[in-house]
Design a protein around this motif. Sequence first.
Motif, PDB file in Angstrom:
ATOM      1  N   GLU A 102      -6.892   5.619   3.060  1.00 18.61           N
ATOM      2  CA  GLU A 102      -6.043   5.451   4.238  1.00 18.61           C
ATOM      3  C   GLU A 102      -4.588   5.803   3.965  1.00 18.61           C
ATOM      4  N   GLY A 103      -4.283   6.226   2.725  1.00 20.81           N
ATOM      5  CA  GLY A 103      -2.930   6.677   2.421  1.00 20.81           C
ATOM      6  C   GLY A 103      -2.188   5.838   1.407  1.00 20.81           C
ATOM      7  N   SER A 104      -2.785   4.750   0.939  1.00 24.20           N
ATOM      8  CA  SER A 104      -2.135   3.945  -0.092  1.00 24.20           C
ATOM      9  C   SER A 104      -2.264   4.617  -1.459  1.00 24.20           C
ATOM     10  N   ALA A 105      -1.492   4.141  -2.414  1.00 23.16           N
ATOM     11  CA  ALA A 105      -1.560   4.656  -3.792  1.00 23.16           C
ATOM     12  C   ALA A 105      -1.258   3.506  -4.743  1.00 23.16           C
ATOM     13  N   TYR A 106      -1.802   3.604  -5.955  1.00 20.45           N
ATOM     14  CA  TYR A 106      -1.514   2.586  -6.963  1.00 20.45           C
ATOM     15  C   TYR A 106      -0.022   2.602  -7.306  1.00 20.45           C
TER      16      TYR A 106
END
Length: 428
Positions: free
Chosen positions: A54-58
């Motif tokens: 959904e567009g998140s990143a670590y």
Amino acid sequence: MKRHGRCYIALLLSVIIAVSCTGCMTSVDELYSLPQMSEEYVQLQELIGRRIEEGSAYAAPTGGSNRQSIQLRDLDGDGVAEALAFLVDAARTPTVCVYRQNEESDFYPYVIITGYGSAVASVDYADLNGDGAAELIIAWQGGGDIRLLTVHSLGGGDRNDQQELLSVDCTDFLVCDLDGDGVDDLLDIRIADDRSTMAMYTLTGDGPVASATAPLSDRITGVRRASAGVLSDGTPAVFVESELGREGLVTDVFTAPGGQLGNITMTPLGRSNTLRPDGIFSADMDGDQAPEVPVGSGGDMLTWYNLSPSGAMIPSVSTYYNTDDGWYLVLTGPLTGDVRMERRDADGESSVMFTVMGDGSTPQGNVLIIYTLTGGNRLERAESEGLFVLLQEDRAVYAAQLLTDALTQQDIIDNFHLIYAEWQSGDL
């Protein structure tokens, strides 16, 4: 799924034990195959993967001792670890996603904590009210040195139990039991142009937060290190080592007997009397488990002090601190008097000559030379006549030459130590 399948490390250990048993029949392919992750871990990765899609990143915490993108901690005290994923969402807002496990050991999304600023600067976990559950403590990175410190209680199985208990500005923080009541306290350090302070927050069983504050030294410009320790009598203390502009470092030492927070090193001049050159931090120099605070007006000679609960400074040891060559010497015997040092550089080696200055009754004389040898023949040079080896490293050999009978080789070996880069940076 079984609860004992939660950690695939256990599976790996069982495989190792199995293949090492006498009579076990295992194929070569099986021996070289990678261990399989537990179903729970795979399922957790799938949940986090949905947020990534959904567009998140670590986005792991940028500082502190807990810097993993995914961390496992038992926050509610039930013996089952929660999983915390540190991310930034599509708008680059830092978020902490907390996942819990149900009765079948399946992870499920429990709560999402939306943060502030640009990143998680650091995170810690501590039971701040003694109820057996750990609070989640997060410092969110804002602009410059400004951070927002928040404390979260995740409650039981009901998402509605989650609440933010505290939200305050901070420069740095640490957790320790400073007042000695058996429950951790939250220490919030704030550097400001007008008045820098440390605040101590204590949570009660009902949730309200009580605080006490005490000043840090005037004119400090930044915190280099804050650490928990004890005074020489065992009193809990916090040592805050700060920059005093270009003058060097000072240490403010805080105690909180009966919950009364105080800076025991504060003087009427508004600052701690512990100034010394940059890169030299408090350390246990005499083996009593209590850090000594270094003080030196300049040069390489330092006196290290124990502190009493009243703030009295008691000399413990003196050292010659040679930051150029990366070693220090605890001074003993004739070296504890009026001593002068002269450092010389040559091709492949440097040396420091220790000379005891005469006082009328005692004649002046050279007593010791310490060599830092870096040339190609350094070991041969260290073992030449009159010298003995102190320490051998990959890039250097340290040797000494005694010029007096008042010291022994063992005296010098026992009191010679290297200076590590982490000590000079404060990054312990």
